[in-house]
Design a protein around this motif. Structure first.
Motif, short mmCIF file in Angstrom:
data_model
loop_
_atom_site.label_atom_id
_atom_site.label_comp_id
_atom_site.label_asym_id
_atom_site.label_seq_id
_atom_site.Cartn_x
_atom_site.Cartn_y
_atom_site.Cartn_z
N GLU A 187 26.15 33.61 7.22
CA GLU A 187 25.36 33.88 6.02
C GLU A 187 26.26 34.20 4.83
OE1 GLU A 187 21.79 36.86 4.46
OE2 GLU A 187 22.66 37.13 6.45
N ALA A 188 27.33 34.95 5.07
CA ALA A 188 28.24 35.31 3.98
C ALA A 188 29.02 34.10 3.47
CB ALA A 188 29.20 36.40 4.45
N GLY A 189 29.41 33.23 4.38
CA GLY A 189 30.15 32.04 4.00
C GLY A 189 31.65 32.25 3.97
N VAL A 190 32.36 31.18 3.69
CA VAL A 190 33.82 31.17 3.79
C VAL A 190 34.47 32.22 2.90
CG1 VAL A 190 35.90 29.78 3.43
CG2 VAL A 190 33.84 28.72 4.40
N GLU A 191 34.08 32.32 1.66
CA GLU A 191 34.75 33.22 0.72
C GLU A 191 34.26 34.66 0.84
OE1 GLU A 191 37.42 32.70 -1.16
OE2 GLU A 191 37.49 30.76 -0.14
N ALA A 192 32.95 34.86 0.79
CA ALA A 192 32.42 36.23 0.79
C ALA A 192 32.73 36.96 2.10
CB ALA A 192 30.91 36.21 0.54
N SER A 193 32.88 36.22 3.20
CA SER A 193 33.16 36.87 4.48
C SER A 193 34.55 37.50 4.52
CB SER A 193 33.03 35.87 5.63
OG SER A 193 33.95 34.80 5.49
N LYS A 194 35.44 37.11 3.62
CA LYS A 194 36.78 37.71 3.58
C LYS A 194 36.70 39.22 3.34
CE LYS A 194 39.13 33.56 1.87
NZ LYS A 194 39.84 32.94 0.72
N ALA A 195 35.70 39.66 2.58
CA ALA A 195 35.57 41.08 2.28
C ALA A 195 35.25 41.91 3.51
CB ALA A 195 34.48 41.29 1.22
N LEU A 196 34.79 41.28 4.58
CA LEU A 196 34.46 41.98 5.81
C LEU A 196 35.68 42.17 6.70
CD1 LEU A 196 31.13 40.12 6.69
CD2 LEU A 196 31.40 42.30 5.49
N PHE A 197 36.78 41.51 6.34
CA PHE A 197 37.99 41.54 7.17
C PHE A 197 39.18 42.08 6.38
CE2 PHE A 197 35.17 38.69 9.34
CZ PHE A 197 35.44 38.90 10.69
N LEU A 198 40.30 42.17 7.06
CA LEU A 198 41.50 42.75 6.46
C LEU A 198 42.21 41.67 5.63
CD1 LEU A 198 43.08 45.44 6.42
CD2 LEU A 198 44.46 44.53 8.30
N TRP A 199 41.62 41.34 4.51
CA TRP A 199 42.20 40.40 3.56
C TRP A 199 42.59 41.17 2.31
CZ3 TRP A 199 42.23 34.78 2.81
CH2 TRP A 199 42.10 34.08 4.03
N LEU A 200 43.90 41.24 2.05
CA LEU A 200 44.42 41.99 0.91
C LEU A 200 45.45 41.15 0.16
CD1 LEU A 200 45.07 45.39 2.75
CD2 LEU A 200 43.17 44.90 1.18
N SER A 201 45.43 41.27 -1.16
CA SER A 201 46.41 40.58 -2.01
C SER A 201 47.72 41.37 -2.02
CB SER A 201 45.87 40.45 -3.43
OG SER A 201 44.66 39.73 -3.45
N PRO A 202 48.84 40.73 -2.33
CA PRO A 202 50.11 41.47 -2.44
C PRO A 202 49.99 42.63 -3.42
CG PRO A 202 50.52 39.12 -2.45
CD PRO A 202 49.02 39.28 -2.53
N GLY A 203 50.47 43.80 -2.99
CA GLY A 203 50.43 44.97 -3.84
C GLY A 203 49.10 45.71 -3.86
N GLU A 204 48.11 45.20 -3.15
CA GLU A 204 46.78 45.83 -3.18
C GLU A 204 46.74 47.11 -2.36
OE1 GLU A 204 42.09 44.59 -2.33
OE2 GLU A 204 43.67 43.07 -2.23
N HIS A 205 47.57 47.19 -1.31
CA HIS A 205 47.59 48.39 -0.46
C HIS A 205 49.02 48.65 -0.01
CE1 HIS A 205 46.67 51.21 2.79
NE2 HIS A 205 45.47 51.34 2.27
#
Length: 251
Positions: A187-205
């Motif tokens: 239901e979330a789809g390819v892009e929105a589902s990333k927020a449910l997982f450990l997806w972080l940009s460089p320098g974000e954490h």
């Protein structure tokens, strides 16, 4: 099939409004998708960390023994199962969710062949019942894997079906987290589902200065959602949660 679990939870739930019943202990046996995380792994979060929030304060105690990288085989060989069983008392509930590491044939330190996986789960169920506690089997949660058409791709092979078959054969309550989590991700789809997982940009954490793209382990948002999916499935089994009994809300 669900009579022992139903009886235990309904009895507890109906008593809760009338007097201060002792909390029910829910033990968790599983892998990294469920476990409590070390500080250096944050914001990686196991969905078991949000389980207590599905109940009114003081009504349950969550004993989360799930551990990163463990399969049914290593959970046994490291003595983790025996330790959990030692702390289990009559009336407790034991949630059992494995599969991610059992089916990782490329990782011989944890891989468990299907027949051994089913046998280990059967042992877990029998052991819990020997303690006069209630086992609950869970299929593994889905990984975030999509094909070019945007369809979620199953990644656990035949392992979830082994859990379902054991639950049916032994009359054990089943929470089908694979199907529920798959529906959430689709239901979330390819892009929105990333927020449910450990997806972080460089320098974000600070823990991941180069960033990370992890489609197996949850973010706090994803872990919280999976805990809610568990609670929804629990209700669909016809089990009265303490919150429902306290409020008088029908299921």
């Amino acid at each position: 099939m669900l009579k022992p679990l139903f009886t235990a939870l309904v009895s507890f739930a109906l008593l809760a409004p009338a007097r201060a019943a002792p909390p029910v202990t829910i033990h968790l046996a599983g892998d990294s998708t469920m476990s409590v995380k070390r500080a250096e792994k944050r914001p990686e979060t196991g969905w078991g960390e949000f389980l207590a929030e599905q109940f009114p304060p003081g009504t349950v105690v969550v004993d989360n023994r799930a551990m990163n990288g463990r399969s049914t085989r290593t959970f046994l060989s490291e003595g983790r199962w025996d330790a959990l069983l030692e702390s289990t008392k009559p009336g407790d509930i034991v949630l059992i969710q494995f599969g991610h590491n059992d089916q990782s044939i490329e990782k011989p330190d944890r891989y468990t062949p299907p027949a051994d996986y089913a046998r280990n789960l059967g042992r877990f169920v029998a052991d819990v019942r020997t303690k006069h506690a209630t086992p609950v089997l869970l299929t593994p949660v889905a990984r975030r894997r999509f094909d070019d058409e945007g369809r979620l791709v199953p990644s656990h092979g035949g392992y979830p079906d082994l859990v379902r078959a054991l639950a049916a054969r032994e009359g054990v309550a089943l929470i089908d987290m694979e199907r529920r989590s798959s529906a959430v991700l689709q239901e979330a789809g390819v892009e929105a589902s990333k927020a449910l997982f450990l997806w972080l940009s460089p320098g974000e954490h600070a823990n991941y200065p180069q960033g990370v793209q992890d489609s197996t382990h949850f973010s706090p948002k994803g872990a919280a959602r999976m805990a809610r999916e568990f609670a929804a499935a629990w209700r669909e089994l016809g089990i009265v949660l303490p919150a429902d009994a306290a409020s008088g809300a029908p299921l």
